[in-house]
Design a protein around this motif. Structure first.
Motif, PDB file in Angstrom:
ATOM      1  N   PRO A  89      15.860 -14.371  22.196  1.00 32.26           N
ATOM      2  CA  PRO A  89      14.629 -14.398  21.398  1.00 32.26           C
ATOM      3  C   PRO A  89      13.450 -14.772  22.302  1.00 32.26           C
ATOM      4  CG  PRO A  89      16.378 -15.744  20.419  1.00 32.26           C
ATOM      5  CD  PRO A  89      16.817 -15.409  21.804  1.00 32.26           C
ATOM      6  N   ILE A  90      12.327 -14.112  22.126  1.00 29.05           N
ATOM      7  CA  ILE A  90      11.152 -14.420  22.935  1.00 29.05           C
ATOM      8  C   ILE A  90       9.984 -14.783  22.028  1.00 29.05           C
ATOM      9  CG2 ILE A  90      11.816 -13.016  24.906  1.00 29.05           C
ATOM     10  CD1 ILE A  90      10.004 -10.798  23.877  1.00 29.05           C
ATOM     11  N   THR A  91       9.042 -15.513  22.578  1.00 30.50           N
ATOM     12  CA  THR A  91       7.866 -15.895  21.800  1.00 30.50           C
ATOM     13  C   THR A  91       6.983 -14.672  21.578  1.00 30.50           C
ATOM     14  OG1 THR A  91       6.515 -16.396  23.755  1.00 30.50           O
ATOM     15  CG2 THR A  91       7.927 -18.174  22.894  1.00 30.50           C
ATOM     16  N   ARG A  92       6.126 -14.789  20.603  1.00 23.61           N
ATOM     17  CA  ARG A  92       5.218 -13.679  20.317  1.00 23.61           C
ATOM     18  C   ARG A  92       4.207 -13.503  21.454  1.00 23.61           C
ATOM     19  NH1 ARG A  92       7.029 -16.063  15.964  1.00 23.61           N
ATOM     20  NH2 ARG A  92       7.953 -14.732  14.357  1.00 23.61           N
ATOM     21  N   ALA A  93       3.891 -14.581  22.145  1.00 24.93           N
ATOM     22  CA  ALA A  93       2.984 -14.474  23.290  1.00 24.93           C
ATOM     23  C   ALA A  93       3.602 -13.620  24.388  1.00 24.93           C
ATOM     24  CB  ALA A  93       2.642 -15.864  23.830  1.00 24.93           C
ATOM     25  N   PRO A 133      -5.998  -9.321  20.906  1.00 28.62           N
ATOM     26  CA  PRO A 133      -6.018  -9.692  19.483  1.00 28.62           C
ATOM     27  C   PRO A 133      -5.304  -8.669  18.586  1.00 28.62           C
ATOM     28  CG  PRO A 133      -8.161 -10.089  20.460  1.00 28.62           C
ATOM     29  CD  PRO A 133      -7.360  -9.344  21.478  1.00 28.62           C
ATOM     30  N   ALA A 134      -5.466  -7.375  18.882  1.00 27.97           N
ATOM     31  CA  ALA A 134      -4.801  -6.347  18.075  1.00 27.97           C
ATOM     32  C   ALA A 134      -3.285  -6.446  18.221  1.00 27.97           C
ATOM     33  CB  ALA A 134      -5.287  -4.956  18.477  1.00 27.97           C
ATOM     34  N   LEU A 135      -2.817  -6.650  19.445  1.00 32.26           N
ATOM     35  CA  LEU A 135      -1.375  -6.761  19.669  1.00 32.26           C
ATOM     36  C   LEU A 135      -0.819  -8.044  19.058  1.00 32.26           C
ATOM     37  CD1 LEU A 135      -1.168  -5.465  23.354  1.00 32.26           C
ATOM     38  CD2 LEU A 135      -0.700  -4.212  21.232  1.00 32.26           C
ATOM     39  N   ALA A 136      -1.616  -9.101  19.069  1.00 28.98           N
ATOM     40  CA  ALA A 136      -1.184 -10.344  18.426  1.00 28.98           C
ATOM     41  C   ALA A 136      -1.034 -10.146  16.919  1.00 28.98           C
ATOM     42  CB  ALA A 136      -2.183 -11.458  18.728  1.00 28.98           C
ATOM     43  N   VAL A 188       3.536 -10.022  23.238  1.00 29.25           N
ATOM     44  CA  VAL A 188       2.207  -9.427  23.408  1.00 29.25           C
ATOM     45  C   VAL A 188       1.986  -9.039  24.864  1.00 29.25           C
ATOM     46  CG1 VAL A 188      -0.264  -9.938  23.394  1.00 29.25           C
ATOM     47  CG2 VAL A 188       1.152 -10.522  21.405  1.00 29.25           C
ATOM     48  N   HIS A 189       2.404  -9.897  25.778  1.00 28.31           N
ATOM     49  CA  HIS A 189       2.252  -9.600  27.206  1.00 28.31           C
ATOM     50  C   HIS A 189       3.038  -8.339  27.577  1.00 28.31           C
ATOM     51  CE1 HIS A 189       1.791 -10.306  31.496  1.00 28.31           C
ATOM     52  NE2 HIS A 189       3.097 -10.169  31.634  1.00 28.31           N
ATOM     53  N   ALA A 190       4.261  -8.221  27.063  1.00 29.91           N
ATOM     54  CA  ALA A 190       5.082  -7.045  27.367  1.00 29.91           C
ATOM     55  C   ALA A 190       4.454  -5.776  26.810  1.00 29.91           C
ATOM     56  CB  ALA A 190       6.489  -7.240  26.800  1.00 29.91           C
ATOM     57  N   LEU A 191       3.913  -5.860  25.603  1.00 32.59           N
ATOM     58  CA  LEU A 191       3.260  -4.695  25.007  1.00 32.59           C
ATOM     59  C   LEU A 191       2.016  -4.302  25.795  1.00 32.59           C
ATOM     60  CD1 LEU A 191       3.533  -5.623  21.217  1.00 32.59           C
ATOM     61  CD2 LEU A 191       4.773  -3.791  22.381  1.00 32.59           C
ATOM     62  N   ALA A 192       1.239  -5.291  26.193  1.00 35.14           N
ATOM     63  CA  ALA A 192      -0.003  -5.017  26.913  1.00 35.14           C
ATOM     64  C   ALA A 192       0.265  -4.285  28.225  1.00 35.14           C
ATOM     65  CB  ALA A 192      -0.748  -6.315  27.175  1.00 35.14           C
ATOM     66  N   GLN A 193       1.395  -4.566  28.855  1.00 32.63           N
ATOM     67  CA  GLN A 193       1.718  -3.902  30.117  1.00 32.63           C
ATOM     68  C   GLN A 193       1.914  -2.403  29.945  1.00 32.63           C
ATOM     69  OE1 GLN A 193       5.086  -6.456  31.353  1.00 32.63           O
ATOM     70  NE2 GLN A 193       3.847  -6.998  33.135  1.00 32.63           N
ATOM     71  N   VAL A 229       2.371  -8.256  16.285  1.00 30.96           N
ATOM     72  CA  VAL A 229       3.632  -8.997  16.394  1.00 30.96           C
ATOM     73  C   VAL A 229       3.657 -10.236  15.508  1.00 30.96           C
ATOM     74  CG1 VAL A 229       3.920  -8.197  18.764  1.00 30.96           C
ATOM     75  CG2 VAL A 229       2.918 -10.441  18.342  1.00 30.96           C
ATOM     76  N   GLY A 230       2.563 -10.577  14.881  1.00 34.14           N
ATOM     77  CA  GLY A 230       2.517 -11.786  14.067  1.00 34.14           C
ATOM     78  C   GLY A 230       3.581 -11.797  12.986  1.00 34.14           C
ATOM     79  N   GLY A 231       4.418 -12.832  12.984  1.00 32.38           N
ATOM     80  CA  GLY A 231       5.452 -12.971  11.969  1.00 32.38           C
ATOM     81  C   GLY A 231       6.706 -12.162  12.216  1.00 32.38           C
ATOM     82  N   LEU A 232       6.773 -11.403  13.296  1.00 33.02           N
ATOM     83  CA  LEU A 232       7.938 -10.558  13.557  1.00 33.02           C
ATOM     84  C   LEU A 232       8.902 -11.231  14.526  1.00 33.02           C
ATOM     85  CD1 LEU A 232       6.342  -7.026  14.092  1.00 33.02           C
ATOM     86  CD2 LEU A 232       7.402  -7.927  12.013  1.00 33.02           C
TER      87      LEU A 232
END
Length: 279
Positions: free
Chosen positions: A211-215, A237-240, A218-223, A243-246
Motif C-alpha cells: 500500500p502506498i500513500t496518496r502523495a 491539485p488535479a491529481l490529488a 500523485v508523484h507516480a501519476l505526475a511522472q 486519488v483522494g479517498g482511493l
C-alpha cells in the motif's frame, strides 16, 4: 529496432505532428495507402527513422489466425485480430505528441483496466507487458486500446478528444482496405472515477504488493503526465483530487504473469470492498 529489420518492410513514411518528426513503416501497400489518406496532410519530405512499425499479415497465409501488430521502436504495443484497433492505437500514439502543449487538463500515459466491475488506473505500458502472459489476460481483464487519459481540474477522468485532423472513420477505413469485416472495434468507455490506483516497480527485496500513500501515488501519476510542464500549476491539485479517498498500491512487475496476477488480486479486493460497502 534491429530485430524487426528483417520483417520485410516495404513502405517508409515521415510525418510532422505538433512539431515532432515521426517515421512510420509498414510491410503492406494497402496500409501505406491508408496512411496516405489519413495522415497525408502531415507527411513531410524529411526521412525520419521509423518510430512506429505496422505489421499486416498476408491474407493468403492459410487458415491460422494472423495478428496485426503495432510496434513502437522494438516494443510490441498491440497485437490483435482487428486492424481497426491497430489504427486506433496508432492515431492515439500520434496524438500524444499534440497533448504536450495542452493546458486545459492533465493528460496521463495511463488507462483504466476493469475486472468484474472494479476499475483500476494503471500505467499504459503495463498493458502490453501483461499481454505477454497469454490470451487469458484479455479474457479476464477489460483492456483499453488508447494509451492516454485526461484528468480534469476536479480530478474526474475523461477520454482524450481527437487531436489530429483525420477522417471520422479512419479506424474502420484500414480494416476495409485490408478486407476485414465483422470485427468489433468499439472503444472502451472511460469512467469519470476509478476504484483504485496501481503503480508498478521491480525490487526483489520488496513485498509483491505494497500500500502506498496518496502523495506517492500523485508523484507516480505526475511522472507519466504528457503535459506536466504546461500544466504545472494545476496538475498536482488535479491529481490529488483524482486519488483522494482511493486505495493505492505499488505492485511488482518481475514477470508478466506476476504483474497480471497482482493486478487481478487488487481488482478483486476492490470489488469485494465495494460489494461490502453497498451491501
Amino acid at each position: 529496432m534491429d530485430e524487426l529489420n528483417h520483417l520485410g518492410w516495404v513502405v517508409y513514411k515521415s510525418y510532422e505532428i505538433a512539431g515532432y518528426g515521426i517515421g512510420i513503416r509498414t510491410n503492406s501497400e494497402a496500409c501505406a495507402q491508408w496512411l496516405d489518406v489519413v495522415l497525408g496532410a502531415y507527411e513531410i519530405d524529411d526521412e525520419e527513422e521509423p518510430y512506429y512499425s505496422l505489421w499486416m499479415p498476408e491474407q493468403s497465409s492459410g487458415p491460422a489466425k494472423q495478428y496485426y501488430v503495432l510496434y513502437r521502436e522494438s516494443s510490441d504495443l498491440l497485437r490483435t485480430l482487428d486492424p481497426a484497433k491497430i489504427a486506433q492505437r496508432l492515431l492515439s500514439e500520434l496524438e500524444s505528441f499534440a497533448l504536450r502543449s495542452r493546458r486545459d487538463a492533465v493528460f496521463l500515459e495511463h488507462c483504466v483496466v476493469e475486472r468484474n466491475g472494479a476499475r483500476a488506473l494503471v500505467p499504459s505500458a503495463i498493458v502490453p507487458y501483461m499481454r505477454l502472459a497469454g490470451r487469458r489476460v484479455e479474457r479476464e481483464l477489460t483492456l483499453p486500446v488508447d494509451p492516454n487519459i485526461g484528468v480534469a481540474r476536479d480530478g474526474r477522468l475523461f477520454a482524450v478528444p481527437r487531436q489530429l485532423d483525420v477522417p471520422e472513420n479512419a479506424e474502420t477505413e484500414l480494416a476495409e482496405r485490408l478486407g476485414v469485416r465483422g470485427v468489433g472495434t468499439a472503444a472502451s468507455a472511460v469512467p469519470e472515477e476509478v476504484d483504485l490506483v496501481c503503480a508498478f516497480h521491480y525490487d526483489p527485496k520488496s513485498p509483491p504488493s505494497i500500500p502506498i500513500t496518496r502523495a506517492i501515488a500523485v508523484h507516480a501519476l505526475a511522472q507519466s503526465a504528457r503535459n506536466l510542464r504546461a500544466t504545472h500549476e494545476m496538475a498536482l491539485p488535479a491529481l490529488a483530487e483524482l486519488v483522494g479517498g482511493l486505495p493505492c498500491h505499488l505492485l511488482q512487475e518481475a514477470t508478466p504473469e506476476g504483474a497480471f496476477e497482482l493486478l487481478k488480486q487488487a481488482l478483486e479486493g476492490a470489488a469485494i470492498a465495494d460489494a461490502a460497502a453497498t451491501g
